[in-house]
Structures are given as structure tokens and as C-alpha cells.
Design an enzyme around this catalytic site. Structure first.
Site, PDB file in Angstrom:
ATOM      1  N   LEU A 170      37.856  39.387  32.259  1.00 18.74           N
ATOM      2  CA  LEU A 170      37.811  39.926  33.620  1.00 18.74           C
ATOM      3  C   LEU A 170      37.189  38.849  34.515  1.00 18.74           C
ATOM      4  O   LEU A 170      36.038  38.938  34.934  1.00 18.74           O
ATOM      5  CB  LEU A 170      37.000  41.219  33.641  1.00 18.74           C
ATOM      6  CG  LEU A 170      37.479  42.308  32.681  1.00 18.74           C
ATOM      7  CD1 LEU A 170      36.594  43.556  32.802  1.00 18.74           C
ATOM      8  CD2 LEU A 170      38.943  42.662  32.926  1.00 18.74           C
ATOM      9  N   HIS A 171      37.991  37.840  34.814  1.00 17.78           N
ATOM     10  CA  HIS A 171      37.473  36.656  35.507  1.00 17.78           C
ATOM     11  C   HIS A 171      36.916  36.996  36.891  1.00 17.78           C
ATOM     12  O   HIS A 171      35.741  36.741  37.197  1.00 17.78           O
ATOM     13  CB  HIS A 171      38.585  35.611  35.666  1.00 17.78           C
ATOM     14  CG  HIS A 171      39.219  35.145  34.401  1.00 17.78           C
ATOM     15  ND1 HIS A 171      38.555  34.394  33.448  1.00 17.78           N
ATOM     16  CD2 HIS A 171      40.485  35.314  33.929  1.00 17.78           C
ATOM     17  CE1 HIS A 171      39.376  34.112  32.459  1.00 17.78           C
ATOM     18  NE2 HIS A 171      40.549  34.661  32.723  1.00 17.78           N
ATOM     19  N   ASP A 172      37.771  37.512  37.767  1.00 15.71           N
ATOM     20  CA  ASP A 172      37.420  37.625  39.180  1.00 15.71           C
ATOM     21  C   ASP A 172      36.337  38.655  39.499  1.00 15.71           C
ATOM     22  O   ASP A 172      35.570  38.450  40.458  1.00 15.71           O
ATOM     23  CB  ASP A 172      38.670  37.893  40.009  1.00 15.71           C
ATOM     24  CG  ASP A 172      39.602  36.692  40.039  1.00 15.71           C
ATOM     25  OD1 ASP A 172      39.087  35.554  39.977  1.00 15.71           O
ATOM     26  OD2 ASP A 172      40.829  36.877  40.104  1.00 15.71           O
TER      27      ASP A 172
END
Length: 308
Positions: free
Chosen positions: A237-239
Site C-alpha cells: 500500500l505505497h501511496d
């Protein structure tokens, strides 16, 4: 509240970040600016407006760069799908795209507020921000801070030859160099940290149990994000790490690294530029904060979601 402009290219993980950030009482999201990254600009712009509607926020969406500064775009359809959202349904937008482009909106908002007031949360290739610095360099000193999801420092990248770069920086390395080398107050969240934040089936179930439209939509988005992972753990869940760092900096391990952007590739290499870099995070605590933020109910909430 911290005034924020979010630069984005939704994108599954962008969508989760926006649905979280748009309802946080300590963030005042002034505008969304969009860029071609995960998918083409018309789709990212429409997705941003629809996500604002789902969050119950009337936020202007300003379309920005349709391509990197000096190369063709390479959208990531395989992960995000042709709609950018893995087939997850969103309600119609309340507002159409603004007639004012991203760079104009960024410059106007920064010039209309006292210096060091507005944070820029950057979830996408940095083309819009680089154009801002190129066209109106006098506004750079007015930015309070940039929080940028991008790069790979001591870990393998996910983009380009040899997978040395990360998608956001590698998509537009010229823009990345302009922004990261500008000496701004900037915190970078690279793959070294974001790969530690993932969801499993139990987390998706907890989102569904929260039963708000935003939480349910995020459950659908994460389901689409599992891909072919046999262990049923999502892609990172990068962002969401960007608004989470803004609100919970104590849950990140930030250190100063001397870096530069490698010309042509966007890979991060040793260099002369001191940059604040989040090299680690408390994944369990951040998942809990993300869930709690998405579970905030009450007016205004709008819409429902259905995976198609």
C-alpha cells in the site's frame, strides 16, 4: 488543520490514500492535481473527482501533465486495470475537472496563502511539481513541505531496466531530478518503507465490518490489488504512506541520506543532496490508523462501491 494539495494518478493505492486523506480532520485538502502515471490523464482526473465524491468532499480537481517531461508515458495497466481502479465502481463526480490546470492552481494557491503554509503530498510521477518549479520558481520557497512516495534506496526497484528505479521516479526521471535536487523541505517514502505496509484477508474483512462507503470501497480495491498472490497478501500500500506520515510521523523511521537521481533511469544513487528518507515504518500501527480513518462515518458520506 494542515492545508494540503495532493498530486495524484489514481491508481488503486492512490485511491486508498485519497479516501483516507479526504476525511481526516487534521488535513484540509485544498485541491487535487492529476498527472498521467498509472493510467492516462483523462482517467486519472475522472477517478480523482469520483473519489472526492465518494468521500463526500467538494474538492477541485486540476488536470496536469499528460506525459513526462521528455519521454513517452508507460502506464501500469497490468496492475491497475484499464480504469485504473481494478474494476471497482465509484459514484459520479460532483464536479467536473477544473478549467485551471495543475501548475496554475498550484502556483495560485501557494501565492494566495502565507509562506510555509501548504504541504504538497505527491503520490505520482513528479511532472506537475517539476513544471511548477520550472515555470514559477519564486513559489518554491512558499512550500511548507513535500512528502513524496517514490524511489528505492537499499532495495530493488520495480521499474525500468534491471528494476533499479521505482515507478514514480522512473516514469519521469527528469522531473524527479528537478524536484529532489531543488533543496526543498522534502521527505521521501521509498519502496524500502512502503513494501512493509501490506494487507491480508483479515484486514479486508475488518474494512468491510467498518461498513462505511470509503472502508467498503477500500476493501474492494485491496481485493483487486491481491493479484495472483497465493498467500493472499496484497501488493504494498505505497501511496497511503504519504498522508499516514503527515499525520503519524512517529510511526516512521526517517533518516538523512545523501542521494541524487540517476539521469535517464530515475534510480536513486549516492550523491550530494541531503534528503529526508523514511527507511522503515510500524506496519501494524499504521494499518490500524488507516482502518480507523476509513471507518470515520457521518455526514457527508456518499455513494457505495461494488467490484465489477
Amino acid at each position: 488543520m494542515t492545508p494540503v494539495i495532493i498530486d495524484t494518478d489514481p491508481g488503486i493505492d492512490d485511491a486508498i490514500a485519497l479516501l483516507y486523506a479526504l476525511r481526516q480532520p487534521d488535513l484540509h485538502v485544498l485541491a487535487l492535481t492529476t498527472v498521467a502515471g498509472n493510467i492516462g490523464l483523462p482517467v486519472t482526473t475522472d477517478n480523482a473527482a469520483r473519489l472526492a465524491a465518494l468521500a463526500g468532499r467538494t474538492v477541485p480537481v486540476h488536470p496536469g501533465a499528460a506525459a513526462p517531461l521528455a519521454r513517452a508515458a508507460e502506464p501500469e495497466v497490468a496492475i491497475h486495470g484499464s480504469d485504473g481502479l481494478g474494476g471497482v465502481f465509484l459514484p459520479e463526480a460532483r464536479l467536473g475537472a477544473s478549467r485551471h490546470g495543475a501548475v496554475t492552481a498550484l502556483s495560485d494557491l501557494l501565492m494566495q496563502t502565507p509562506p510555509k503554509t501548504i504541504e504538497l503530498h505527491c503520490l505520482a510521477p513528479l511532472t506537475n511539481i517539476a513544471q511548477l518549479l520550472q515555470h514559477t520558481p519564486d513559489v518554491a520557497g512558499r512550500i511548507k513541505r513535500l512528502i513524496v512516495m517514490g524511489g528505492a534506496v537499499a532495495t530493488r526497484g520495480n521499474f525500468g531496466p534491471g528494476q533499479r528505479a521505482e515507478f514514480n521516479l522512473g516514469q519521469d526521471p527528469d522531473a524527479a531530478a528537478i524536484v529532489l535536487h531543488a533543496g526543498l523541505d522534502l521527505t521521501l517514502i521509498p519502496l524500502d518503507a512502503t513494501r512493509q505496509l501490506r494487507a491480508d484477508a483479515a484486514y479486508v474483512a475488518a474494512l468491510r465490518a467498518a461498513a462505511t462507503p470509503r472502508a467498503t470501497t477500500c476493501a474492494d480495491l485491496i481485493d483487486a490489488y491481491f493479484g495472483a498472490n497465493e498467500d493472499r497478501e496484497s501488493r504494498p500500500l505505497h501511496d497511503p504512506c504519504v498522508p499516514l506520515l503527515a499525520l503519524h510521523p512517529d510511526l516512521f523511521r526517517v533518516e538523512t541520506r545523501l542521494l541524487q537521481v540517476e539521469p535517464g533511469t530515475g534510480a536513486l544513487i549516492d550523491g550530494p543532496h541531503p534528503i529526508q528518507v523514511a527507511m522503515g515504518l510500524d506496519a501494524a500501527a499504521l494499518r490500524a490508523r488507516l482502518l480507523a480513518g476509513l471507518a470515520i462515518a457521518g455526514s457527508p458520506e456518499a455513494g457505495t462501491s461494488t467490484a465489477c
